[in-house]
Design a protein around this motif. Sequence first.
Motif, mmCIF file in Angstrom:
data_model
loop_
_atom_site.group_PDB
_atom_site.id
_atom_site.type_symbol
_atom_site.label_atom_id
_atom_site.label_comp_id
_atom_site.label_asym_id
_atom_site.label_seq_id
_atom_site.Cartn_x
_atom_site.Cartn_y
_atom_site.Cartn_z
ATOM 1 N N LEU A 284 -0.940 0.280 -2.389
ATOM 2 C CA LEU A 284 -0.417 0.789 -1.126
ATOM 3 C C LEU A 284 0.954 1.427 -1.311
ATOM 4 O O LEU A 284 1.239 2.495 -0.746
ATOM 5 C CB LEU A 284 -0.350 -0.342 -0.105
ATOM 6 N N CYS B 277 -3.531 -3.634 7.838
ATOM 7 C CA CYS B 277 -2.431 -2.822 8.339
ATOM 8 C C CYS B 277 -3.045 -1.675 9.134
ATOM 9 O O CYS B 277 -4.269 -1.531 9.176
ATOM 10 C CB CYS B 277 -1.504 -2.344 7.227
ATOM 11 N N CYS C 100 1.627 -7.223 4.283
ATOM 12 C CA CYS C 100 1.069 -6.872 2.973
ATOM 13 C C CYS C 100 2.162 -6.382 2.018
ATOM 14 O O CYS C 100 1.994 -6.432 0.799
ATOM 15 C CB CYS C 100 -0.046 -5.843 3.107
ATOM 16 N N THR D 177 -3.191 -5.144 -3.952
ATOM 17 C CA THR D 177 -3.058 -4.414 -2.688
ATOM 18 C C THR D 177 -1.695 -3.756 -2.592
ATOM 19 O O THR D 177 -1.565 -2.582 -2.213
ATOM 20 C CB THR D 177 -3.257 -5.383 -1.505
ATOM 21 N N SER E 197 -5.952 -4.667 3.840
ATOM 22 C CA SER E 197 -4.808 -4.912 2.947
ATOM 23 C C SER E 197 -4.770 -6.401 2.632
ATOM 24 O O SER E 197 -3.821 -7.100 2.950
ATOM 25 C CB SER E 197 -3.508 -4.439 3.604
#
Length: 306
Positions: free
Chosen positions: A269, A222, A238, A265, A213
């Motif tokens: 995510l 992570c 993150c 990122t 991440s």
Amino acid sequence: MSVSRRDFLAGGAGLTATTALGLAGGVAHAEIALGAIKLDVVSDGSLSLPADFIFGPMPKDELAPIIKEYGLAPDILTPPCNVTLMRHGERTILFDVGSGPDFAPNSGTLLSSLEALGVAPEDVTDIVFTHAHPDHLWGLLDDFDDPLFTEASYMMGQAEWDYWMDPNTVHTIQSERTAFAVGAQRRLEMIQDQMSFFKDGQEILPGVAARASTGHTPGHMCFEIRDGSESVMVLGDCIGNHHVAFEQPAWISGSDQDGDTAAKTRVALLDQLASEKTRIIGYHLEGDGTGYVDKTATGYKFVAES
């Protein structure tokens, strides 16, 4: 009877100092059970950051209603520091170790938080780092500059280790973060013989998988903790706050070392976490950091569990 320096710090004196600072009431504690895995979220206190540390690169006109909606102070942000403790079989695992005594006046309360759960530093068997910023790493040492977790093995992503241990990093990192690099190198050198490394996708411990991440730091990780069909994602930084990181995840944040990569990122995510309804633990998310991600018409929302 003689009392060692470490016993003194881990015992009543450490708790008294915390209480005197008015921090004992801020000890966060959330419990999550995943089959045979027990997770506790404990507090390392909080930070006091200039708002521009995060908001600096962001469009001020569009940012203003977010600041108002979340009741944020325009000049100082005070994010909590939520450390994840995992107990599984004979293992007692910490994800990051907080700030310790040398970084910020309202942080460094991890020892008293662990003590409230009956966990002493020597009980910790494994320490897993999301990244090597001070509020995640500097708690490695006690007040006397000795390693605090005497029985622990350490784990860090290979790319993160390589970045901070590169002698050129001190000269190439943003000037306001030079102390981060100096402090990271000094501490990591002290535990390098106990350190092991991993890469994206590896199962680093039973039930724990690493997930790259990057962006907040070059090798940020992570961790997905899973037992059967249930899982929790330990985010580190993150997704670094409960407000603008969710409302406008594509915006560049001043807290990230590589803003463009960190934004990509974050967007990817958040989309995954929202679609899969994965429970999360965020180091700097409000309250005790536990909750879920909801997708909205314009972005995302953090739904806190407490």
